[in-house]
Design a protein around this motif. Structure first.
Motif, PDB file in Angstrom:
ATOM      1  N   PHE A 183       6.235  10.864   6.179  1.00 49.22           N
ATOM      2  CA  PHE A 183       5.415  11.632   7.108  1.00 49.22           C
ATOM      3  C   PHE A 183       6.087  11.631   8.468  1.00 49.22           C
ATOM      4  O   PHE A 183       7.069  10.907   8.703  1.00 49.22           O
ATOM      5  CB  PHE A 183       3.995  11.051   7.209  1.00 49.22           C
ATOM      6  N   LEU A 184       5.566  12.444   9.385  1.00 47.90           N
ATOM      7  CA  LEU A 184       6.044  12.493  10.766  1.00 47.90           C
ATOM      8  C   LEU A 184       4.861  12.337  11.709  1.00 47.90           C
ATOM      9  O   LEU A 184       3.749  12.775  11.392  1.00 47.90           O
ATOM     10  CB  LEU A 184       6.748  13.819  11.049  1.00 47.90           C
ATOM     11  N   THR A 185       5.109  11.736  12.851  1.00 43.14           N
ATOM     12  CA  THR A 185       4.107  11.659  13.914  1.00 43.14           C
ATOM     13  C   THR A 185       4.662  12.383  15.130  1.00 43.14           C
ATOM     14  O   THR A 185       5.810  12.148  15.526  1.00 43.14           O
ATOM     15  CB  THR A 185       3.783  10.207  14.301  1.00 43.14           C
ATOM     16  N   ILE A 186       3.852  13.256  15.724  1.00 42.64           N
ATOM     17  CA  ILE A 186       4.317  14.014  16.893  1.00 42.64           C
ATOM     18  C   ILE A 186       3.301  13.923  18.021  1.00 42.64           C
ATOM     19  O   ILE A 186       2.104  14.182  17.823  1.00 42.64           O
ATOM     20  CB  ILE A 186       4.563  15.495  16.551  1.00 42.64           C
ATOM     21  N   HIS A 187       3.798  13.541  19.182  1.00 44.72           N
ATOM     22  CA  HIS A 187       2.986  13.553  20.401  1.00 44.72           C
ATOM     23  C   HIS A 187       3.072  14.949  21.005  1.00 44.72           C
ATOM     24  O   HIS A 187       4.159  15.513  21.111  1.00 44.72           O
ATOM     25  CB  HIS A 187       3.504  12.501  21.387  1.00 44.72           C
ATOM     26  N   GLY A 188       1.926  15.478  21.420  1.00 42.09           N
ATOM     27  CA  GLY A 188       1.863  16.856  21.887  1.00 42.09           C
ATOM     28  C   GLY A 188       2.364  17.112  23.286  1.00 42.09           C
ATOM     29  O   GLY A 188       2.274  18.250  23.771  1.00 42.09           O
ATOM     30  N   ARG A 189       2.896  16.105  23.975  1.00 35.31           N
ATOM     31  CA  ARG A 189       3.504  16.308  25.293  1.00 35.31           C
ATOM     32  C   ARG A 189       5.003  16.115  25.196  1.00 35.31           C
ATOM     33  O   ARG A 189       5.495  15.337  24.393  1.00 35.31           O
ATOM     34  CB  ARG A 189       2.955  15.308  26.321  1.00 35.31           C
TER      35      ARG A 189
ATOM     36  N   THR B 208       0.859  -1.176   0.000  1.00 38.96           N
ATOM     37  CA  THR B 208       0.000   0.000   0.000  1.00 38.96           C
ATOM     38  C   THR B 208       0.897   1.229   0.000  1.00 38.96           C
ATOM     39  O   THR B 208       1.831   1.319   0.804  1.00 38.96           O
ATOM     40  CB  THR B 208      -0.912   0.015   1.243  1.00 38.96           C
ATOM     41  N   ASN B 209       0.635   2.165  -0.872  1.00 37.06           N
ATOM     42  CA  ASN B 209       1.414   3.396  -0.939  1.00 37.06           C
ATOM     43  C   ASN B 209       0.873   4.368   0.115  1.00 37.06           C
ATOM     44  O   ASN B 209      -0.207   4.925  -0.034  1.00 37.06           O
ATOM     45  CB  ASN B 209       1.316   4.012  -2.338  1.00 37.06           C
ATOM     46  N   ILE B 210       1.629   4.542   1.192  1.00 39.75           N
ATOM     47  CA  ILE B 210       1.176   5.361   2.311  1.00 39.75           C
ATOM     48  C   ILE B 210       1.043   6.825   1.908  1.00 39.75           C
ATOM     49  O   ILE B 210       0.104   7.517   2.321  1.00 39.75           O
ATOM     50  CB  ILE B 210       2.138   5.220   3.505  1.00 39.75           C
ATOM     51  N   ALA B 211       1.966   7.315   1.076  1.00 38.56           N
ATOM     52  CA  ALA B 211       1.880   8.710   0.617  1.00 38.56           C
ATOM     53  C   ALA B 211       0.570   8.943  -0.133  1.00 38.56           C
ATOM     54  O   ALA B 211      -0.059  10.002   0.010  1.00 38.56           O
ATOM     55  CB  ALA B 211       3.076   9.043  -0.277  1.00 38.56           C
ATOM     56  N   TYR B 212       0.143   7.946  -0.908  1.00 36.05           N
ATOM     57  CA  TYR B 212      -1.120   8.070  -1.638  1.00 36.05           C
ATOM     58  C   TYR B 212      -2.299   8.142  -0.669  1.00 36.05           C
ATOM     59  O   TYR B 212      -3.264   8.886  -0.899  1.00 36.05           O
ATOM     60  CB  TYR B 212      -1.298   6.891  -2.587  1.00 36.05           C
ATOM     61  N   LEU B 213      -2.235   7.370   0.420  1.00 35.21           N
ATOM     62  CA  LEU B 213      -3.322   7.409   1.411  1.00 35.21           C
ATOM     63  C   LEU B 213      -3.502   8.823   1.960  1.00 35.21           C
ATOM     64  O   LEU B 213      -4.628   9.308   2.104  1.00 35.21           O
ATOM     65  CB  LEU B 213      -3.028   6.445   2.560  1.00 35.21           C
ATOM     66  N   PHE B 214      -2.383   9.465   2.296  1.00 40.61           N
ATOM     67  CA  PHE B 214      -2.464  10.837   2.812  1.00 40.61           C
ATOM     68  C   PHE B 214      -3.041  11.782   1.767  1.00 40.61           C
ATOM     69  O   PHE B 214      -3.895  12.614   2.071  1.00 40.61           O
ATOM     70  CB  PHE B 214      -1.073  11.324   3.239  1.00 40.61           C
ATOM     71  N   GLN B 215      -2.563  11.659   0.527  1.00 41.56           N
ATOM     72  CA  GLN B 215      -3.024  12.558  -0.528  1.00 41.56           C
ATOM     73  C   GLN B 215      -4.510  12.344  -0.816  1.00 41.56           C
ATOM     74  O   GLN B 215      -5.262  13.311  -1.010  1.00 41.56           O
ATOM     75  CB  GLN B 215      -2.216  12.331  -1.802  1.00 41.56           C
ATOM     76  N   ASN B 216      -4.940  11.090  -0.810  1.00 42.30           N
ATOM     77  CA  ASN B 216      -6.346  10.789  -1.065  1.00 42.30           C
ATOM     78  C   ASN B 216      -7.238  11.369   0.025  1.00 42.30           C
ATOM     79  O   ASN B 216      -8.312  11.927  -0.258  1.00 42.30           O
ATOM     80  CB  ASN B 216      -6.543   9.273  -1.164  1.00 42.30           C
ATOM     81  N   ALA B 217      -6.795  11.254   1.289  1.00 37.79           N
ATOM     82  CA  ALA B 217      -7.567  11.826   2.401  1.00 37.79           C
ATOM     83  C   ALA B 217      -7.644  13.339   2.266  1.00 37.79           C
ATOM     84  O   ALA B 217      -8.717  13.945   2.447  1.00 37.79           O
ATOM     85  CB  ALA B 217      -6.930  11.435   3.734  1.00 37.79           C
TER      86      ALA B 217
END
Length: 389
Positions: free
Chosen positions: A176-182, A7-16
């Motif tokens: 992509f990046l994931t960031i926790h807000g604490r 599954t192309n993860i970049a495509y998932l983000f763009q589609n959303a």
């Protein structure tokens, strides 16, 4: 070679984004975000799942650790494997081994647990941005451009440090990046800082997944609106209510408990008893009174749990067909060669002898020691010992 379609993860983000929405993401939770739970949450609107955090030290060295820490099937997609790493040869080798079975790889720089920090893992890596960049760049160079490479971090103070690191990782080619807000020092009771995350999002062009305090679909929608993020990740919230992203239920409904029962019944010995039982404990917190929760937590066998569910909810396992688990085969040659080269370069008097059967790796052994069950249900549900980050 890929064992299952990628599954192309970049495509998932763009589609959303094209559809004016965002990805709903199940967090990498040690011991908990395994195959069976991933199947459950995907039934209720989860778009993307992570594996539990896996130690590269163990994954490289031990077939036993690989079998315990990772399993997958043809329906287990899209899937990101998350590793805890601070050695480039271990990280690269781990990704090479797992590549055929996942759609992307993620580096954990967000775990605040003491044992991880002491080993230079998780949040400790934020003190060494050059190493984080080297680890990330190495993976990006060695794998196809459509294979997702990402990093999960926590915010730092001053925020400029976080923004700088994110911009450098963007240059390294992260998907992509994931960031926790604490921050790593903040407690769960302190609110996640969405304003910080919004500033970071405005400073980068790659997709951002926001993590922290998502306990309902309303929370996720609010985070998307305030932060402008491309995805929202849930951890404790989705453990307590696997239907979270469907928006249909405020707490876990009986139908979800039924689905979990059926999935685990079909999985049989592929799911460990502790994992099987603990998910029930999280899901049923609002469904049964404290006295009965204590009784449930004392049960020792799957048959006893099925009897409990029958008595309390008139609920019994129903037979369902699931795809068989993929038998994962790992090529250890490159790791063995790298280890030999390191031994030669460092002129070690006693070279480390590689054997996938010799040891499960020091981190795997240490974590096994820590995997003690808590008999007090309230403390069990609130403790940080399970590394839910």
């Amino acid at each position: 070679m890929s064992v299952k379609p990628k599954t192309n993860i970049a495509y998932l983000f763009q589609n959303a984004k094209d559809n004016g929405t965002y990805l709903k993401v199940c967090a990498p939770m040690v011991r908990y975000s395994k195959l069976e739970f991933r199947r459950l949450v995907r039934m209720y609107g989860t778009d993307l799942c992570f594996t539990p955090m896996i130690m590269t030290d163990s994954f490289c060295r031990s077939e036993k650790a690989r079998q315990v820490e990772f399993s997958t099937a043809s329906d287990d997609t899209p899937l990101i494997a998350q590793f805890a790493a601070n050695q480039i040869h271990e990280y690269l080798s781990s990704v090479e081994m797992i590549f055929p079975y996942v759609d992307g790889i993620d580096l954990n720089c967000g775990c605040p647990q003491r044992w991880a920090m002491q080993e230079g893992l998780g949040c400790a890596l934020l003190k060494d941005p050059e190493l984080v960049k080297d680890l990330t760049s190495t993976i990006r160079r060695n794998f196809p451009s459509d294979f997702s490479v990402s990093v999960k971090i926590r915010v730092q103070k001053p925020l400029a440090q976080t923004i700088s690191l994110c911009q450098q990782l963007e240059k390294c080619g992260v998907t992509f990046l994931t960031i926790h807000g604490r921050t790593s020092s903040q407690k769960i009771a302190e609110p996640s800082n969405n304003e910080f995350l919004r500033e970071v999002k405005q400073s980068i062009s790659v997709p951002l997944i926001a993590n922290g305090d998502c306990k309902s679909l309303e929370d996720a929608d609010k985070m998307h609106r305030i932060i402008g993020c491309d995805g929202v990740m849930a951890a404790r919230g989705i453990l307590a209510n696997p239907t979270l992203f469907s928006g249909k239920y405020k707490t876990t409904p009986i139908e979800c408990v039924q689905h979990w029962t059926d999935i685990c019944y079909a999985a049989d010995h592929n799911i460990a008893f502790n994992n099987f039982q603990h998910h029930y404990a999280f899901m049923m917190e609002k469904l049964i009174p404290r006295r009965k929760r204590a009784i449930f937590n004392s049960l020792q066998r799957k048959e006893h749990i099925f009897d409990f569910l029958d008595t309390e909810f008139d609920l019994r396992p129903e037979k369902i067909d699931l795809p068989e688990n993929i038998t994962c085969s790992y090529d250890e040659t490159k790791f063995s060669n790298r280890l030999n080269q390191i031994n030669i370069r460092e002129s070690k008097l006693e070279n480390e002898k590689y054997s996938s059967e010799s040891t499960p790796g020091k981190f795997f052994l240490e974590k096994a020691k820590e995997d003690l069950e808590n008999s007090d249900e309230e403390e069990f549900l609130q403790t940080n010992m399970f590394d839910i980050i």
